[in-house]
Design a protein around this motif. Sequence first.
Motif, mmCIF file in Angstrom:
data_model
loop_
_atom_site.group_PDB
_atom_site.id
_atom_site.type_symbol
_atom_site.label_atom_id
_atom_site.label_comp_id
_atom_site.label_asym_id
_atom_site.label_seq_id
_atom_site.Cartn_x
_atom_site.Cartn_y
_atom_site.Cartn_z
ATOM 1 N N UNK A 314 0.856 -1.182 0.000
ATOM 2 C CA UNK A 314 0.000 0.000 0.000
ATOM 3 C C UNK A 314 0.894 1.235 0.000
ATOM 4 N N UNK A 315 0.651 2.134 -0.937
ATOM 5 C CA UNK A 315 1.403 3.385 -0.992
ATOM 6 C C UNK A 315 0.498 4.510 -0.533
ATOM 7 N N UNK A 316 1.008 5.302 0.431
ATOM 8 C CA UNK A 316 0.246 6.470 0.895
ATOM 9 C C UNK A 316 1.154 7.679 0.874
ATOM 10 N N UNK A 317 0.530 8.831 0.733
ATOM 11 C CA UNK A 317 1.285 10.076 0.777
ATOM 12 C C UNK A 317 1.402 10.496 2.232
ATOM 13 N N UNK A 318 2.633 10.744 2.692
ATOM 14 C CA UNK A 318 2.820 11.126 4.095
ATOM 15 C C UNK A 318 3.670 12.385 4.162
ATOM 16 N N UNK A 319 3.327 13.236 5.128
ATOM 17 C CA UNK A 319 4.085 14.461 5.288
ATOM 18 C C UNK A 319 5.349 14.138 6.071
ATOM 19 N N UNK A 320 6.476 14.644 5.609
ATOM 20 C CA UNK A 320 7.723 14.399 6.344
ATOM 21 C C UNK A 320 8.522 15.696 6.331
ATOM 22 N N UNK A 321 8.806 16.244 7.522
ATOM 23 C CA UNK A 321 9.486 17.538 7.586
ATOM 24 C C UNK A 321 8.649 18.558 6.838
ATOM 25 N N UNK A 322 9.306 19.263 5.925
ATOM 26 C CA UNK A 322 8.598 20.281 5.142
ATOM 27 C C UNK A 322 7.921 19.677 3.909
ATOM 28 N N UNK A 323 8.265 18.423 3.615
ATOM 29 C CA UNK A 323 7.790 17.885 2.341
ATOM 30 C C UNK A 323 6.914 16.652 2.477
ATOM 31 N N UNK A 324 6.823 15.911 1.395
ATOM 32 C CA UNK A 324 6.009 14.687 1.364
ATOM 33 C C UNK A 324 6.855 13.518 0.880
ATOM 34 N N UNK A 325 6.507 12.337 1.357
ATOM 35 C CA UNK A 325 7.146 11.103 0.886
ATOM 36 C C UNK A 325 6.058 10.064 0.656
ATOM 37 N N UNK A 326 6.442 8.975 0.009
ATOM 38 C CA UNK A 326 5.518 7.852 -0.122
ATOM 39 C C UNK A 326 5.799 6.881 1.010
ATOM 40 N N UNK A 327 4.770 6.502 1.711
ATOM 41 C CA UNK A 327 4.908 5.541 2.795
ATOM 42 C C UNK A 327 4.456 4.181 2.248
ATOM 43 N N UNK A 328 5.278 3.162 2.441
ATOM 44 C CA UNK A 328 4.968 1.840 1.891
ATOM 45 C C UNK A 328 4.758 0.830 3.009
ATOM 46 N N UNK A 329 3.639 0.130 2.971
ATOM 47 C CA UNK A 329 3.393 -0.945 3.951
ATOM 48 C C UNK A 329 2.864 -2.166 3.194
ATOM 49 N N UNK A 330 3.016 -3.362 3.757
ATOM 50 C CA UNK A 330 2.453 -4.535 3.078
ATOM 51 C C UNK A 330 0.934 -4.396 2.970
ATOM 52 N N UNK A 331 0.364 -4.816 1.845
ATOM 53 C CA UNK A 331 -1.092 -4.710 1.663
ATOM 54 C C UNK A 331 -1.794 -5.986 2.110
ATOM 55 N N UNK A 332 -1.025 -6.928 2.645
ATOM 56 C CA UNK A 332 -1.610 -8.208 3.051
ATOM 57 C C UNK A 332 -1.251 -8.465 4.509
ATOM 58 N N UNK A 333 -2.091 -9.262 5.170
ATOM 59 C CA UNK A 333 -1.679 -9.673 6.503
ATOM 60 C C UNK A 333 -2.016 -11.149 6.634
#
Length: 481
Positions: A314-333
Amino acid sequence: MQQTSEQTGNQRTTWHPKFHFFKDGHWVNDPNGLFYFDNTYHLFFQLNPDNTVWGNIHWGHAVSTDLMHWEHKPTALFAEPDGLGYIFSGGAVVDHHNASGFAKQGEIPIIATFTQHSKAEVQVQSMAYSLDGGATFTMYEHNPVLPNPGLKDFRDPKVVWFAQDQVWIKAVVAGQCVHFYRSSDLRSWQKVSEFGQGYGAHGGVWECPDLFPLTCSNTGRELWVLLISINPGGPNGGSATQYFIGHFDGQHFKPLDNETRWLDYGTDCYAGITWDNTPQINTQRTYIAWMSNWLYANKTPDNSWRGAMTLPRTLKLAQKGQGYVLDTTPAVSFASSNWPVADVVNEHKAIALPDVYSMHFALENNGAVTTLSFSNDLNEQFIVTIDLQNKQIVADRTQAGYQDNGFAIKASMPLSLTEGEPVQIALYMDTCSFELFVADVGCFTMLLFPNASLNQLAINTNSKSANINNLQIKKIDDLAL
Ligand code: FRU
């Protein structure tokens, strides 16, 4: 079909994944044509139907309702070696309003867009449509939809809906940049811009673009993400995927800054793209990648199959410091029970592990250096050093079995951590792969071909106090893929 990892004596001869998608007896590379429709995830992929090395490329097909159990389906798109050519990578979209006009009786067309690569090595963009939810595809009779503009590398079309203007946008890579096209009917395309010069990494050819909007759940801000795979020129050699975050106005993509960001720092996560039409697509995209590297993809030691996919992510947009990054987590459990972990973690004793497993833990962010050594009875070991002092993770597969063809690599990933926050780690060990996710920081994927399962773990740390918390290990069941 039930697969086992056969062993001769105690040396492995096959390394069938237990919980990652692959196709026994075949060669597989990039995921293609990903879409979700009628409660089903469709996965198409670069397939050699005749061999376990790259060649004679068709689109294979598999479906899943949970992104874990995959059912193989008949080949979806057949190479036309004497016509426009082999079926190279691309995407698919669900054409809800029949903009393409292919539906005559109220069906919802699925449009696959892909490159055809001829015997003379000319690359053009083509399409095919399905009126039965992706079960079968018909080649468009007027292919190609985009002729070659005189470029050697011109491929991997990925289409996205641009709601503001009610048009489709197609990204196609061309050498070391992307060309963007617009269309209202998915058949005729007008080029509107190019992006790439002066931005990002340029150590090799750009491949497999993916362009999509994402809204950050915390700030509510919508930005556009552009994924670009590059080969060679990855941070640890060979193939890797960079990404840009910025604005797209229906014509031009403009990144927020000029930093090079990698979606996965490991050696073996390439050509990944995202599913169209998934639930919650505005705030999260579901992604999968090919788990290999062109440096050695054709030579990995198990020639009964080659090429698996990463875990879906799963890719989500996350705020980091002054900017944004893509946060990646497994999409399955994986629903499996906890593996007993005695109270040995901080006493430097070895833990006996199942053959394939997941592991979760939190590390105190105290500047310590922690090594996880995964080993077997053959004295092979894979060493992962989480170095919070120098803020990096180093994964060393130089003593972990297979070493040929440039496979003996120590790869690293920088850790940009938040002061005072514990470092949350999730890792997944399959028969021949290792995936590591550091929450809010990044991920790391590496193939490994040990000659027996890495089912012993020793944890060492230079920290005086206990620094690993909540260690949880789970045995993952063989999904018989
Ligand atoms: C990426 C890639 C694509 C191409 C396909 C051919 O791995 O090189 O650019 O379409 O593989 O199989």
